[in-house]
Design a protein around this motif. Structure first.
Motif, mmCIF file in Angstrom:
data_model
loop_
_atom_site.group_PDB
_atom_site.id
_atom_site.type_symbol
_atom_site.label_atom_id
_atom_site.label_comp_id
_atom_site.label_asym_id
_atom_site.label_seq_id
_atom_site.Cartn_x
_atom_site.Cartn_y
_atom_site.Cartn_z
ATOM 1 N N UNK A 1 11.194 9.202 -15.330
ATOM 2 C CA UNK A 1 9.896 8.870 -14.728
ATOM 3 C C UNK A 1 10.111 8.666 -13.235
ATOM 4 N N UNK A 2 9.360 9.385 -12.409
ATOM 5 C CA UNK A 2 9.483 9.292 -10.958
ATOM 6 C C UNK A 2 8.596 8.190 -10.407
ATOM 7 N N UNK A 3 8.919 7.754 -9.198
ATOM 8 C CA UNK A 3 8.102 6.739 -8.540
ATOM 9 C C UNK A 3 6.754 7.299 -8.112
ATOM 10 N N UNK B 1 15.970 0.578 -7.799
ATOM 11 C CA UNK B 1 15.425 1.869 -7.415
ATOM 12 C C UNK B 1 14.042 2.072 -8.018
ATOM 13 N N UNK B 2 13.347 3.101 -7.530
ATOM 14 C CA UNK B 2 11.977 3.323 -7.973
ATOM 15 C C UNK B 2 11.880 4.298 -9.135
ATOM 16 N N UNK B 3 12.914 5.136 -9.362
ATOM 17 C CA UNK B 3 12.909 6.073 -10.475
ATOM 18 C C UNK B 3 13.655 5.465 -11.654
ATOM 19 N N UNK C 1 -4.199 8.449 -7.567
ATOM 20 C CA UNK C 1 -3.027 7.763 -8.133
ATOM 21 C C UNK C 1 -1.850 8.709 -8.312
ATOM 22 N N UNK C 2 -2.112 9.954 -8.650
ATOM 23 C CA UNK C 2 -1.013 10.887 -8.935
ATOM 24 C C UNK C 2 -0.189 11.215 -7.701
ATOM 25 N N UNK C 3 -0.735 10.941 -6.496
ATOM 26 C CA UNK C 3 -0.011 11.222 -5.253
ATOM 27 C C UNK C 3 0.606 9.976 -4.630
ATOM 28 N N UNK C 4 0.390 8.832 -5.229
ATOM 29 C CA UNK C 4 0.847 7.575 -4.632
ATOM 30 C C UNK C 4 2.175 7.127 -5.240
ATOM 31 N N UNK C 5 2.931 6.398 -4.451
ATOM 32 C CA UNK C 5 4.204 5.861 -4.924
ATOM 33 C C UNK C 5 3.959 4.537 -5.641
ATOM 34 N N UNK C 6 4.423 4.445 -6.865
ATOM 35 C CA UNK C 6 4.334 3.230 -7.667
ATOM 36 C C UNK C 6 5.608 2.411 -7.464
ATOM 37 N N UNK C 7 5.479 1.118 -7.612
ATOM 38 C CA UNK C 7 6.643 0.225 -7.594
ATOM 39 C C UNK C 7 7.163 0.060 -9.008
ATOM 40 N N UNK D 1 0.864 0.326 -9.386
ATOM 41 C CA UNK D 1 0.246 0.736 -8.124
ATOM 42 C C UNK D 1 -0.815 -0.290 -7.778
ATOM 43 N N UNK D 2 -0.721 -0.855 -6.585
ATOM 44 C CA UNK D 2 -1.697 -1.849 -6.139
ATOM 45 C C UNK D 2 -2.502 -1.300 -4.964
ATOM 46 N N UNK D 3 -3.738 -1.755 -4.869
ATOM 47 C CA UNK D 3 -4.605 -1.324 -3.781
ATOM 48 C C UNK D 3 -3.999 -1.700 -2.441
ATOM 49 N N UNK D 4 -4.220 -0.849 -1.440
ATOM 50 C CA UNK D 4 -3.810 -1.149 -0.076
ATOM 51 C C UNK D 4 -4.896 -0.633 0.867
ATOM 52 N N UNK D 5 -4.643 -0.704 2.165
ATOM 53 C CA UNK D 5 -5.667 -0.312 3.135
ATOM 54 C C UNK D 5 -6.068 1.149 2.966
ATOM 55 N N UNK D 6 -5.109 2.001 2.625
ATOM 56 C CA UNK D 6 -5.404 3.428 2.478
ATOM 57 C C UNK D 6 -6.292 3.687 1.270
ATOM 58 N N UNK D 7 -6.012 3.043 0.141
ATOM 59 C CA UNK D 7 -6.854 3.268 -1.032
ATOM 60 C C UNK D 7 -8.238 2.642 -0.846
ATOM 61 N N UNK D 8 -8.294 1.466 -0.209
ATOM 62 C CA UNK D 8 -9.597 0.806 -0.020
ATOM 63 C C UNK D 8 -10.530 1.607 0.883
ATOM 64 N N UNK D 9 -9.969 2.416 1.766
ATOM 65 C CA UNK D 9 -10.809 3.215 2.661
ATOM 66 C C UNK D 9 -11.638 4.228 1.887
ATOM 67 N N UNK D 10 -11.124 4.708 0.745
ATOM 68 C CA UNK D 10 -11.867 5.684 -0.052
ATOM 69 C C UNK D 10 -12.431 5.074 -1.330
#
Length: 289
Positions: A16-18, A2-4, A77-83, A96-105
């Motif tokens: 700690x939440x995901x 699980x993520x939590x 980062x505070x709004x993103x889901x961490x693994x 938290x790893x970069x993805x297409x959504x984070x790279x756009x900004x």
């Protein structure tokens, strides 16, 4: 997996939440809550992580060289889901790893690792930022935990923030637009002691650049939280008027200065992390009664 995750020992328990790898509660073995619970009446946050900026950008827009993008206060980062990558009874590790959504900004490949751990009556939170890009990466980083005010069992007792050095750091006033005034001004500490009251925060957060040091929050003779910081030179205190919590915020970097532009690299105490390099940050809280 699980993520939590939930951590516990004989002294403390922690959830700690995901989303945001954000702490949800911190409790003593007697069940007393030390962490703010996120009531939307005042603030839905509890202990967000601030990345890749701390504070606000001019008109909520950042620049990195010729790149321009919208970015809300304190970054994404505070709004993103961490693994959740590892979890024991007393320690958990999120990433938290970069993805297409984070790279756009924010046009970088990065990994943001967060580890929460309990050891006796001490909570430690550590972060590791990896620049996995081929160019230098500007960023700011910070923690934003909110602790109950008053602390459990001390509703009638005065609370103070006390600096180990007994000095009186200068502050940089926060303007109504969320940017910082360029000039430093005298701060409210007296011989390193700051009584916590509503009037202190009528204009918003108190920001003390290059002033982070071991400090104590709590009552004179009762419950207290002792803080230590690693690679986090700036410190801020924030309590919305009427809110039953106090945020004790160690940062590396601050909001932009008024009139200084939107480049992340130009913000006070921003970092410029070389390609394939790593930066580490952390704080600890020791609970005494």
């Amino acid at each position: 997996m699980t993520s939590d995750c939930i951590l516990s020992n004989d002294h403390l328990s922690l959830s700690v939440a995901a989303v945001g790898a954000e702490m949800q509660y911190l409790r003593t073995s007697q069940g007393a809550d030390l962490l703010w619970h996120g009531d939307a009446t005042f603030w839905t946050g509890r202990a967000p992580v601030l990345f890749p900026i701390v504070g606000r950008a001019p008109d909520d827009r950042i620049e990195i060289g010729a790149h321009r993008a919208e970015m809300a206060q304190h970054g994404f980062a505070r709004r993103r889901r961490f693994a959740l990558e590892a979890h024991t009874h007393t320690e958990c590790h999120h990433v938290l790893r970069a993805d297409a959504e984070t790279r756009a900004v924010y046009p970088f490949d990065f990994a943001l690792h967060l580890t929460h751990a309990l050891d006796g009556n001490t909570l430690s939170v550590t972060a590791r930022v990896e620049n996995q890009s081929e160019e230098a990466m500007p960023f700011g980083f910070g923690f934003h935990p909110a602790f109950n005010w008053p602390l459990p069992g001390h509703s009638e007792d005065p609370h103070h923030v006390t600096l180990a050095s007994a000095t009186n750091p200068q502050q940089r006033p926060l303007r109504g637009d969320g940017l910082l005034a360029p000039a430093l001004t005298p701060g409210p500490f007296q011989d390193g002691v700051l009584p916590i009251n509503e009037a202190l925060f009528k204009d918003g957060a108190l920001v003390f650049p290059d002033a982070a040091e071991p400090l104590r929050y709590g009552t004179e003779d009762g419950t207290a939280l002792a803080f230590a910081f690693h690679n986090l030179p700036d410190i801020a205190l924030w309590k919305p008027v009427g809110a039953p919590f106090l945020c004790i915020e160690p940062w590396h970097g601050t909001a932009a200065l008024a009139g200084a532009g939107a480049q992340i690299a130009d913000r006070p105490n921003s970092l410029l992390l070389p390609p394939r390099e790593v930066a580490e940050f952390g704080y600890s809280v020791t609970v005494s009664d």
